[in-house]
Design a protein around this motif. Sequence first.
Motif, PDB file in Angstrom:
ATOM      1  N   ALA A 206       0.829  -1.207   0.000  1.00 18.56           N
ATOM      2  CA  ALA A 206       0.000   0.000   0.000  1.00 18.56           C
ATOM      3  C   ALA A 206       0.864   1.258   0.000  1.00 18.56           C
ATOM      4  O   ALA A 206       0.582   2.220  -0.717  1.00 18.56           O
ATOM      5  N   LYS A 207       1.911   1.248   0.813  1.00 14.77           N
ATOM      6  CA  LYS A 207       2.805   2.408   0.878  1.00 14.77           C
ATOM      7  C   LYS A 207       3.450   2.666  -0.473  1.00 14.77           C
ATOM      8  O   LYS A 207       3.597   3.830  -0.894  1.00 14.77           O
ATOM      9  N   ALA A 208       3.832   1.604  -1.177  1.00 15.16           N
ATOM     10  CA  ALA A 208       4.471   1.747  -2.489  1.00 15.16           C
ATOM     11  C   ALA A 208       3.538   2.379  -3.518  1.00 15.16           C
ATOM     12  O   ALA A 208       3.986   2.988  -4.490  1.00 15.16           O
ATOM     13  N   LEU A 209       2.214   2.245  -3.301  1.00 15.90           N
ATOM     14  CA  LEU A 209       1.231   2.826  -4.210  1.00 15.90           C
ATOM     15  C   LEU A 209       0.873   4.266  -3.843  1.00 15.90           C
ATOM     16  O   LEU A 209       0.201   4.949  -4.622  1.00 15.90           O
ATOM     17  N   GLY A 210       1.309   4.711  -2.660  1.00 18.47           N
ATOM     18  CA  GLY A 210       1.043   6.089  -2.274  1.00 18.47           C
ATOM     19  C   GLY A 210       0.172   6.254  -1.045  1.00 18.47           C
ATOM     20  O   GLY A 210      -0.167   7.385  -0.668  1.00 18.47           O
ATOM     21  N   PHE A 211      -0.210   5.146  -0.393  1.00 21.40           N
ATOM     22  CA  PHE A 211      -0.991   5.253   0.843  1.00 21.40           C
ATOM     23  C   PHE A 211      -0.096   5.754   1.969  1.00 21.40           C
ATOM     24  O   PHE A 211       1.098   5.443   2.023  1.00 21.40           O
ATOM     25  N   SER A 212      -0.682   6.527   2.867  1.00 26.84           N
ATOM     26  CA  SER A 212       0.083   7.088   3.980  1.00 26.84           C
ATOM     27  C   SER A 212      -0.321   6.506   5.322  1.00 26.84           C
ATOM     28  O   SER A 212       0.301   6.824   6.339  1.00 26.84           O
ATOM     29  N   ALA A 213      -1.348   5.656   5.335  1.00 26.29           N
ATOM     30  CA  ALA A 213      -1.847   5.101   6.595  1.00 26.29           C
ATOM     31  C   ALA A 213      -2.587   3.806   6.307  1.00 26.29           C
ATOM     32  O   ALA A 213      -2.871   3.473   5.151  1.00 26.29           O
TER      33      ALA A 213
END
Length: 282
Positions: A206-213
């Motif tokens: 998720a973080k790699a896709l741009g999620f921050s939380a």
Amino acid sequence: MRRSCLFIPASNPGMLQTADVYGFDSVIFDLEDAVILNEKDSARHLLKNYLLVSKLESKEVMVRINGLDSELGYLDLNEIVSDKIDTIMLPKARLDDLKILNDILSDLEIKNKLTKKIKIVPIIELAISVLEVEEIASMRRVSGILLGAEDLTSDMEVTRSEEGTEILYPRSRIAMACRAMKIEAIDTPYTNVNNLEGLKADSLKAKALGFSAKACIHPNQIETVNEVFSPSPLEITKAQRIVEVYQREKKGAFSLDGKMVDKPIIERSLKVLEKAKKFGLL
């Protein structure tokens, strides 16, 4: 800023009483899926009374209400909207629902003489909502968007998998819309609470896709989620060096360790340091 958002059933007095000991950034008191129908009224009253004496001033307080397709959602809003909460989380959010919610909150803010504006975090759980996500993200009250993968895959009639291939498109579209509007993309919960390695791998995707939380459904997930969505010590050190050179030389571009540093890298470094300070890492 959020990294971890912990769901707590509003019908569980024990979890309410201990909510302030957990290391989440945001708490989501749940009046919807976690509460069975014949306990809806008592959960609403319990949460209202708890909020009067809660000690969560340093945390974001969210409440997931029931949907506005039934009387329950309206009852939730009329009872719990106060200065004690920061954000309303709306399930199965559609653009039209959010416009109605915005108007209701505006009226309640005046009626209850609130000193702040209540934010909204919609949950994207329907295929049609994915197609509306850019408009949803642009709404003024919306401070973040949560992906609800379990209901979304049910609506799509596809099977949830460990790999998450089936939610790659909605994840990507939600993350892009949120980043474009400068709000936070919150990833769907990881449902196997005993598999922390799986949680970490899913969070990194998720973080790699741009999620921050990421939303959490058990307190034991908070530490892993916070770790993934925090700047690493290496990232912090690198950002400090870049900002130090930038502030000393007052140049828009310069070389550091043989690599070009320009405006986008400087801005990213400043964001890293802002997060590090917020989360107590500096």
